[in-house]
Design a protein around this motif. Structure first.
Motif, PDB file in Angstrom:
ATOM      1  N   ASP A 118      -0.486  -5.454   4.613  1.00 28.45           N
ATOM      2  CA  ASP A 118      -0.125  -6.369   3.527  1.00 28.45           C
ATOM      3  C   ASP A 118      -0.976  -7.628   3.631  1.00 28.45           C
ATOM      4  O   ASP A 118      -1.952  -7.664   4.364  1.00 28.45           O
ATOM      5  CB  ASP A 118       1.382  -6.672   3.543  1.00 28.45           C
ATOM      6  N   ARG A 119      -0.603  -8.642   2.892  1.00 25.38           N
ATOM      7  CA  ARG A 119      -1.438  -9.847   2.813  1.00 25.38           C
ATOM      8  C   ARG A 119      -1.049 -10.919   3.818  1.00 25.38           C
ATOM      9  O   ARG A 119      -1.542 -12.028   3.762  1.00 25.38           O
ATOM     10  CB  ARG A 119      -1.355 -10.420   1.395  1.00 25.38           C
ATOM     11  N   HIS A 120      -0.165 -10.571   4.745  1.00 21.88           N
ATOM     12  CA  HIS A 120       0.377 -11.603   5.612  1.00 21.88           C
ATOM     13  C   HIS A 120      -0.254 -11.650   6.998  1.00 21.88           C
ATOM     14  O   HIS A 120      -0.553 -12.719   7.518  1.00 21.88           O
ATOM     15  CB  HIS A 120       1.890 -11.420   5.772  1.00 21.88           C
ATOM     16  N   ILE A 277       6.057   0.036  -3.075  1.00 19.69           N
ATOM     17  CA  ILE A 277       4.609  -0.077  -2.950  1.00 19.69           C
ATOM     18  C   ILE A 277       4.267  -1.398  -2.273  1.00 19.69           C
ATOM     19  O   ILE A 277       4.775  -2.448  -2.653  1.00 19.69           O
ATOM     20  CB  ILE A 277       3.926   0.011  -4.327  1.00 19.69           C
ATOM     21  N   VAL A 278       3.415  -1.349  -1.263  1.00 19.80           N
ATOM     22  CA  VAL A 278       2.988  -2.535  -0.532  1.00 19.80           C
ATOM     23  C   VAL A 278       1.565  -2.869  -0.961  1.00 19.80           C
ATOM     24  O   VAL A 278       0.659  -2.035  -0.863  1.00 19.80           O
ATOM     25  CB  VAL A 278       3.027  -2.285   0.993  1.00 19.80           C
ATOM     26  N   GLU A 279       1.360  -4.082  -1.442  1.00 19.79           N
ATOM     27  CA  GLU A 279       0.032  -4.507  -1.884  1.00 19.79           C
ATOM     28  C   GLU A 279      -0.781  -4.992  -0.699  1.00 19.79           C
ATOM     29  O   GLU A 279      -0.354  -5.858   0.066  1.00 19.79           O
ATOM     30  CB  GLU A 279       0.156  -5.623  -2.920  1.00 19.79           C
ATOM     31  N   GLY A 280      -1.974  -4.422  -0.550  1.00 16.69           N
ATOM     32  CA  GLY A 280      -2.836  -4.771   0.563  1.00 16.69           C
ATOM     33  C   GLY A 280      -3.824  -5.860   0.223  1.00 16.69           C
ATOM     34  O   GLY A 280      -3.984  -6.245  -0.942  1.00 16.69           O
ATOM     35  N   ARG A 285      -3.253   0.051  -1.503  1.00 12.30           N
ATOM     36  CA  ARG A 285      -1.800   0.074  -1.528  1.00 12.30           C
ATOM     37  C   ARG A 285      -1.292   0.939  -0.368  1.00 12.30           C
ATOM     38  O   ARG A 285      -1.977   1.850   0.093  1.00 12.30           O
ATOM     39  CB  ARG A 285      -1.269   0.637  -2.846  1.00 12.30           C
ATOM     40  N   ALA A 286      -0.095   0.639   0.073  1.00 12.44           N
ATOM     41  CA  ALA A 286       0.615   1.495   1.018  1.00 12.44           C
ATOM     42  C   ALA A 286       1.932   1.883   0.378  1.00 12.44           C
ATOM     43  O   ALA A 286       2.523   1.099  -0.378  1.00 12.44           O
ATOM     44  CB  ALA A 286       0.850   0.780   2.346  1.00 12.44           C
ATOM     45  N   LEU A 329      -3.803   3.917  -0.006  1.00 10.32           N
ATOM     46  CA  LEU A 329      -3.873   4.587  -1.306  1.00 10.32           C
ATOM     47  C   LEU A 329      -4.545   3.693  -2.336  1.00 10.32           C
ATOM     48  O   LEU A 329      -4.392   2.464  -2.305  1.00 10.32           O
ATOM     49  CB  LEU A 329      -2.484   4.965  -1.814  1.00 10.32           C
ATOM     50  N   PRO A 330      -5.285   4.261  -3.302  1.00  8.76           N
ATOM     51  CA  PRO A 330      -5.818   3.463  -4.405  1.00  8.76           C
ATOM     52  C   PRO A 330      -4.682   2.946  -5.281  1.00  8.76           C
ATOM     53  O   PRO A 330      -3.653   3.601  -5.452  1.00  8.76           O
ATOM     54  CB  PRO A 330      -6.693   4.458  -5.175  1.00  8.76           C
ATOM     55  N   ALA A 331      -4.880   1.769  -5.844  1.00  7.27           N
ATOM     56  CA  ALA A 331      -3.849   1.179  -6.699  1.00  7.27           C
ATOM     57  C   ALA A 331      -3.522   2.078  -7.888  1.00  7.27           C
ATOM     58  O   ALA A 331      -2.373   2.127  -8.342  1.00  7.27           O
ATOM     59  CB  ALA A 331      -4.310  -0.194  -7.189  1.00  7.27           C
TER      60      ALA A 331
END
Length: 468
Positions: A118-120, A277-280, A285-286, A329-331
């Motif tokens: 993720d973005r954290h 869905i987790v935004e990377g 995506r995860a 995964l692709p968005a």
């Protein structure tokens, strides 16, 4: 985080162990009521597609066609025949799941599932987990550790820091304002103090702390399996470990009051890998999904593996909340794949009544269970209602969804766990609703580590291995 002093003061006296633990492993099978059980340790919950396929094959060919996920991010196979041990070992060995057979039960390493996804937070703790696993498997002394001894590696968000580690590493970054970039705080058991160490030293420091525990346990004569079991006068603290680190050439600074991790989960009891869905950080995506009551069919498992292979990074991550994360995964394809997993019966929505609902094995798999708790929990989900505001003392708090017989389904933000007996195998940490089967029916209580527990979990008995 460590329990409050009030909780520690109410804890039972540490047990004295006169033998090694009976935890099952991949090679040491446990006889259960539904056949033999194998527990496969997966450090940091990491699996390649090839390894996940091997587990599916083992469940299909040797087990009952299901896989169970544990609260330590490991996998279990049930319904195994007594004579299948050699075939199972061959399957696991060929997939790289048994790097050291002498160490296979002690590879208990939890790590933040979303680290680097993720973005954290960065992915440092995932690398630390791999390095620590390699050090464990190369250590002769580490073979003396119990199958219940636990390493916890938190990436700084605070999602796994409170999951009862014997040795815990909490990553720090420059943004924390407390330590240099790439440093880590090392904690031992429930000691509130910590040691600040350089990030590159973290895996070796964790192993050194575990070896210090073995020294303390031997000196105490208690046979302790875990840090919290060391008797008074023989406990292990951060100051004790600091000396061991110095002897190993690892610099460590004592921190009497370390800062709390910057928790990024909401509500307070949420896991970091809630379904969805987790935004990377790079547009990837995860997918994060949960298995109802931690149990998957082989078909569900193979679907996850196929998605990881076709659209993902070729890897799966098991979480301590009995879930699975598929990275990379692709968005564009992530929503369709998530819908596919939902259609297969996996939990993909954090609003699902199955989210944060757990249960032990219960009957018929466990002879010690008083009832089929999984069937009862499933019925509660199907017929959930709400406790009225005038609920009598001792009932769940107002607003908690319950079955018609007064058993909770899943109160907002607080895990609910159904147990067939007082061992409460696999129960959550922190605050949770305890649904315990008794001879008179289910007894419901709120367990809160910051106050006197309404129904404190009974300590595990030496004769029966819990399912973590």
């Amino acid at each position: 985080m460590p329990p409050s002093p009030s909780t520690r003061s109410q804890a039972a006296a540490p047990p004295r162990r006169d033998r090694g633990d009976a935890c099952p492993g991949a090679l040491r099978l446990h006889q259960a009521a539904d056949g033999h059980l194998a527990r496969i340790r997966l450090p940091a919950g990491d699996l390649t597609v090839r390894q996940a396929t091997a587990l599916a094959d083992a469940a299909d060919l040797l087990g009952d066609g299901h896989l169970s996920l544990t609260s330590r991010g490991n996998a279990e196979l049930r319904g195994l025949a007594e004579d299948c041990g050699a075939r199972l070992a061959t399957l696991l060995r060929d997939a790289g799941l048994l790097p050291s057979e002498r160490h296979e039960r002690i590879r208990n390493i939890l790590a933040s599932p979303l680290a680097g996804l993720d973005r954290h937070t960065p992915s440092d703790v995932r690398r630390w987990a791999r390095e620590l696993d390699a050090l464990l498997c190369a250590s002769e002394s580490a073979t003396a550790l119990s199958g219940r001894f636990l390493f916890v590696l938190d990436d700084g968000r605070g999602d796994v820091a409170a999951l009862g580690g014997d040795v815990s590493l909490l990553a720090e970054s420059a943004g924390d304002g407390a330590g240099p970039a790439g440093s880590a705080l090392l904690r031992v058991g429930d000691d509130p103090a910590a040691l600040r160490i350089a990030g590159p030293d973290a895996p070796r420091a964790a192993l050194t702390a575990a070896e210090a525990f073995l020294t303390a346990a031997a000196a105490s004569g208690s046979g302790a399996w875990r840090v919290r079991e060391l008797p008074d006068g023989h406990g292990l603290t951060a100051r004790d470990v600091a000396g061991a680190l110095r002897s190993a050439g690892i610099e460590a600074a004592y921190v009497a009051e370390p800062p709390a991790p910057a928790t990024r989960t909401s509500p307070p009891y949420a896991d970091s890998a809630a379904p969805g869905i987790v935004e990377g950080p790079d547009g990837d995506r995860a997918l994060s999904v949960l298995a109802p009551l931690g149990r998957l069919t082989v078909a569900q498992w193979r679907l996850l593996t196929a998605i990881a292979d076709a659209d993902g990074s070729g890897a799966l991550r098991l979480t301590p909340w009995r879930g699975i994360v598929l990275p990379g995964l692709p968005a564009a394809t992530a929503p369709d794949r998530l819908a596919e997993l939902s259609a297969a019966g996996l939990i993909t929505d954090p609003a699902s009544p199955w989210h944060r609902l757990g249960a032990c094995t219960g009957r018929p798999g466990c002879a010690k269970s008083r009832t089929d708790v999984r069937a009862d929990a499933t019925a509660a989900v199907a017929t959930g209602t709400t406790v009225p505001a005038e609920a009598p003392t001792g009932s769940p708090p107002s607003g908690v969804p319950v079955s018609p017989v007064g058993v909770p389904v899943s109160p907002a933000g607080v895990p609910v766990y159904w147990s067939g007996c007082e061992r409460r195998c696999g129960h959550p940490h922190g605050t949770w609703v305890d649904v315990l089967a008794t001879a008179e029916g289910y007894r419901v209580a709120l367990v809160d580590p910051d106050t006197a527990p309404t129904a404190a979990p009974a300590p595990a008995r030496t004769a029966a291995p819990p399912a973590p």
